[in-house]
Design a protein around this motif. Structure first.
Motif, PDB file in Angstrom:
ATOM      1  N   VAL A 212       0.835  -1.200   0.000  1.00  0.00           N
ATOM      2  CA  VAL A 212       0.000   0.000   0.000  1.00  0.00           C
ATOM      3  C   VAL A 212       0.870   1.249   0.000  1.00  0.00           C
ATOM      4  O   VAL A 212       0.692   2.167  -0.820  1.00  0.00           O
ATOM      5  CB  VAL A 212      -0.951  -0.003   1.213  1.00  0.00           C
ATOM      6  CG1 VAL A 212      -1.623   1.356   1.381  1.00  0.00           C
ATOM      7  CG2 VAL A 212      -2.001  -1.091   1.058  1.00  0.00           C
ATOM      8  N   LEU A 213       1.833   1.322   0.923  1.00  0.00           N
ATOM      9  CA  LEU A 213       2.649   2.523   1.028  1.00  0.00           C
ATOM     10  C   LEU A 213       3.587   2.668  -0.167  1.00  0.00           C
ATOM     11  O   LEU A 213       3.802   3.779  -0.678  1.00  0.00           O
ATOM     12  CB  LEU A 213       3.441   2.499   2.338  1.00  0.00           C
ATOM     13  CG  LEU A 213       2.717   2.982   3.599  1.00  0.00           C
ATOM     14  CD1 LEU A 213       2.199   4.413   3.426  1.00  0.00           C
ATOM     15  CD2 LEU A 213       1.586   2.072   4.016  1.00  0.00           C
ATOM     16  N   ASN A 214       4.124   1.553  -0.656  1.00  0.00           N
ATOM     17  CA  ASN A 214       4.987   1.634  -1.829  1.00  0.00           C
ATOM     18  C   ASN A 214       4.204   2.032  -3.073  1.00  0.00           C
ATOM     19  O   ASN A 214       4.731   2.743  -3.943  1.00  0.00           O
ATOM     20  CB  ASN A 214       5.714   0.302  -2.055  1.00  0.00           C
ATOM     21  CG  ASN A 214       6.902   0.137  -1.119  1.00  0.00           C
ATOM     22  OD1 ASN A 214       7.807   0.960  -1.110  1.00  0.00           O
ATOM     23  ND2 ASN A 214       6.894  -0.924  -0.320  1.00  0.00           N
ATOM     24  N   SER A 243      13.215  -2.872   7.646  1.00  0.00           N
ATOM     25  CA  SER A 243      13.432  -4.319   7.503  1.00  0.00           C
ATOM     26  C   SER A 243      12.229  -5.028   6.919  1.00  0.00           C
ATOM     27  O   SER A 243      12.358  -6.148   6.406  1.00  0.00           O
ATOM     28  CB  SER A 243      13.800  -4.933   8.858  1.00  0.00           C
ATOM     29  OG  SER A 243      12.726  -4.820   9.775  1.00  0.00           O
ATOM     30  N   ASN A 244      11.057  -4.409   6.966  1.00  0.00           N
ATOM     31  CA  ASN A 244       9.855  -5.029   6.407  1.00  0.00           C
ATOM     32  C   ASN A 244       9.448  -4.463   5.052  1.00  0.00           C
ATOM     33  O   ASN A 244       8.366  -4.766   4.546  1.00  0.00           O
ATOM     34  CB  ASN A 244       8.690  -4.892   7.391  1.00  0.00           C
ATOM     35  CG  ASN A 244       8.783  -5.895   8.524  1.00  0.00           C
ATOM     36  OD1 ASN A 244       8.428  -7.066   8.377  1.00  0.00           O
ATOM     37  ND2 ASN A 244       9.308  -5.447   9.665  1.00  0.00           N
ATOM     38  N   GLY A 245      10.309  -3.665   4.447  1.00  0.00           N
ATOM     39  CA  GLY A 245      10.078  -3.225   3.077  1.00  0.00           C
ATOM     40  C   GLY A 245       9.181  -2.012   2.916  1.00  0.00           C
ATOM     41  O   GLY A 245       8.721  -1.740   1.798  1.00  0.00           O
ATOM     42  N   PHE A 246       8.940  -1.282   3.981  1.00  0.00           N
ATOM     43  CA  PHE A 246       8.152  -0.061   3.858  1.00  0.00           C
ATOM     44  C   PHE A 246       9.019   1.054   3.283  1.00  0.00           C
ATOM     45  O   PHE A 246      10.227   1.096   3.516  1.00  0.00           O
ATOM     46  CB  PHE A 246       7.607   0.364   5.223  1.00  0.00           C
ATOM     47  CG  PHE A 246       6.509  -0.527   5.737  1.00  0.00           C
ATOM     48  CD1 PHE A 246       5.184  -0.300   5.389  1.00  0.00           C
ATOM     49  CD2 PHE A 246       6.801  -1.604   6.557  1.00  0.00           C
ATOM     50  CE1 PHE A 246       4.175  -1.119   5.855  1.00  0.00           C
ATOM     51  CE2 PHE A 246       5.800  -2.441   7.040  1.00  0.00           C
ATOM     52  CZ  PHE A 246       4.475  -2.193   6.679  1.00  0.00           C
ATOM     53  N   ASP A 323      -8.198  -6.264   3.007  1.00  0.00           N
ATOM     54  CA  ASP A 323      -7.140  -6.842   2.180  1.00  0.00           C
ATOM     55  C   ASP A 323      -6.274  -5.708   1.640  1.00  0.00           C
ATOM     56  O   ASP A 323      -6.665  -4.990   0.717  1.00  0.00           O
ATOM     57  CB  ASP A 323      -7.771  -7.629   1.029  1.00  0.00           C
ATOM     58  CG  ASP A 323      -6.737  -8.325   0.144  1.00  0.00           C
ATOM     59  OD1 ASP A 323      -5.531  -8.023   0.269  1.00  0.00           O
ATOM     60  OD2 ASP A 323      -7.145  -9.154  -0.695  1.00  0.00           O
ATOM     61  N   TYR A 324      -5.096  -5.533   2.215  1.00  0.00           N
ATOM     62  CA  TYR A 324      -4.210  -4.473   1.776  1.00  0.00           C
ATOM     63  C   TYR A 324      -3.736  -4.672   0.336  1.00  0.00           C
ATOM     64  O   TYR A 324      -3.510  -3.707  -0.397  1.00  0.00           O
ATOM     65  CB  TYR A 324      -2.994  -4.395   2.690  1.00  0.00           C
ATOM     66  CG  TYR A 324      -3.178  -3.546   3.925  1.00  0.00           C
ATOM     67  CD1 TYR A 324      -3.992  -2.418   3.923  1.00  0.00           C
ATOM     68  CD2 TYR A 324      -2.488  -3.850   5.103  1.00  0.00           C
ATOM     69  CE1 TYR A 324      -4.128  -1.633   5.052  1.00  0.00           C
ATOM     70  CE2 TYR A 324      -2.614  -3.060   6.237  1.00  0.00           C
ATOM     71  CZ  TYR A 324      -3.441  -1.958   6.214  1.00  0.00           C
ATOM     72  OH  TYR A 324      -3.573  -1.174   7.335  1.00  0.00           O
ATOM     73  N   ASN A 325      -3.552  -5.918  -0.085  1.00  0.00           N
ATOM     74  CA  ASN A 325      -3.068  -6.139  -1.440  1.00  0.00           C
ATOM     75  C   ASN A 325      -4.081  -5.663  -2.465  1.00  0.00           C
ATOM     76  O   ASN A 325      -3.710  -5.107  -3.509  1.00  0.00           O
ATOM     77  CB  ASN A 325      -2.739  -7.621  -1.647  1.00  0.00           C
ATOM     78  CG  ASN A 325      -1.443  -8.021  -0.958  1.00  0.00           C
ATOM     79  OD1 ASN A 325      -0.419  -7.379  -1.153  1.00  0.00           O
ATOM     80  ND2 ASN A 325      -1.487  -9.059  -0.140  1.00  0.00           N
TER      81      ASN A 325
END
Length: 339
Positions: A212-214, A243-246, A323-325
């Motif tokens: 979502v943020l990306n 570390s979690n890709g945000f 569902d964030y995706n």
């Protein structure tokens, strides 16, 4: 519960008319620079200025932290840090800190040495940060204002070479913002971070949160991570996000030792968003959260498009998201607003 794809407020975001180069939804804005140039070697360690400092340092590991800033071009820029040790967050008073700046994420420069404050002679508040002792406030080269871009500040305590860092984002004109909560919104439980302090295991992540943020960063949005966590979790928060890709963003915690809950969290988030409105002329366009405090703060501060992850209460005109995706797929269809 409305479908995730039914988000007219977001899909109706107009392209920025004064930036015609990138408006095609099939294109992506460039990611933030890595900003990973190795820092310069600090000056050699020196003796502590004060005898009592040894007692402070003996109270435990350093919990130093910077204060991230969103600025407009031309705004005064400050290196702001807090220096403390141990679980009681004991202030490092009247000691020297060497300060470096990675200007534009390209070139390190030494700004000089600042001295941490003491309670008896507090520094005037800067950027909403009251002086509670153990703080550094250093204006950054007013003769060379920071340009639009990302800038990284590194603080090195002269007595033991312990460090803190701060991120400064000078946002372009007409920048567009998204604000997101962290606990329960991005982490997999509202109390995951505090459980982590007991178990030593980092918090889990809600699936699709980074997407979502990306997606929004790829369309040109700036990210404010707004959390009611205590200030001493600032560095831990940045580490977990990375570390979690945000994507990189400005992290704002509360300024206290205990954080905020309930009405105090609402007040904190409302005041932070009001300060953004005062500086940039508008609230963030998009908000992501999961609790009553997010709903209240985002609604009262006129965040236009509001998404609440698996929130069971009244969304007050926002949208519940399960569902964030799926939400990320919708957001990737937004026109790019790069500048």
């Amino acid at each position: 519960v409305p479908a995730v794809t039914d988000v007219p407020a977001v899909t109706d975001v107009p392209a920025v008319t004064d930036v015609p180069a990138v408006t095609d939804a099939s294109m992506s804005c460039p990611p933030p620079p890595a900003c990973d140039v190795p820092p310069p070697a600090p000056s050699p360690t020196t003796s502590w200025r004060n005898l009592l400092t040894r007692l402070t340092v003996a109270k435990g590991a350093p919990r130093h932290r910077g204060r991230d800033l969103f600025l407009r071009e031309g705004d005064p820029a400050w290196a702001i840090g807090k220096f403390a040790y141990g679980v009681l967050d004991d202030d490092l008073n009247d000691e020297d800190v060497e300060v470096f700046l990675l200007r534009g994420c390209t070139t390190w420069e030494r700004l000089g040495v600042a001295r941490t404050s003491v309670d008896s002679m507090p520094h005037p508040p800067v950027e909403g940060v009251d002086d509670t002792g153990g703080r550094v406030y250093l204006q950054i080269t007013p003769e060379r204002p920071l340009a639009v871009g990302w800038h990284r500040v590194r603080f090195v305590v002269r007595g033991d070479h312990s460090v803190a860092e701060q991120w400064i984002r000078v946002a372009p004109r007409d920048a567009r913002f998204v604000v997101t909560d962290i606990d329960g919104t991005l982490t997999d439980d509202e109390n995951a971070q505090f459980a982590s302090l007991l178990t030593g295991r980092p918090p889990g992540m809600n699936p699709g949160g980074p997407a979502v943020l990306n997606a929004l960063v790829s369309r040109g949005y700036e990210v404010l991570y707004l959390t009611a966590r205590p200030e001493w979790l600032y560095t831990t928060t940045h580490t977990w996000l990375r570390s979690n890709g945000f994507p990189r963003g400005v992290v704002h915690t509360t300024l206290g030792l205990t954080g905020a809950l309930g009405g105090a969290a609402v007040t904190f988030k409302t005041q932070e968003l009001a300060a953004m409105r005062a500086r940039f002329g508008a609230a963030p366009e998009i908000g992501v959260g999961n609790t009553d405090s997010d709903v209240t703060a985002y609604t009262t501060q006129s965040v236009r498009s509001r998404f609440y992850y698996r929130y069971a209460g009244d969304v007050m005109g926002g949208t519940r998201v399960d569902d964030y995706n799926a939400l990320a797929a919708s957001l990737r269809a937004l026109p790019a607003i790069c500048r």
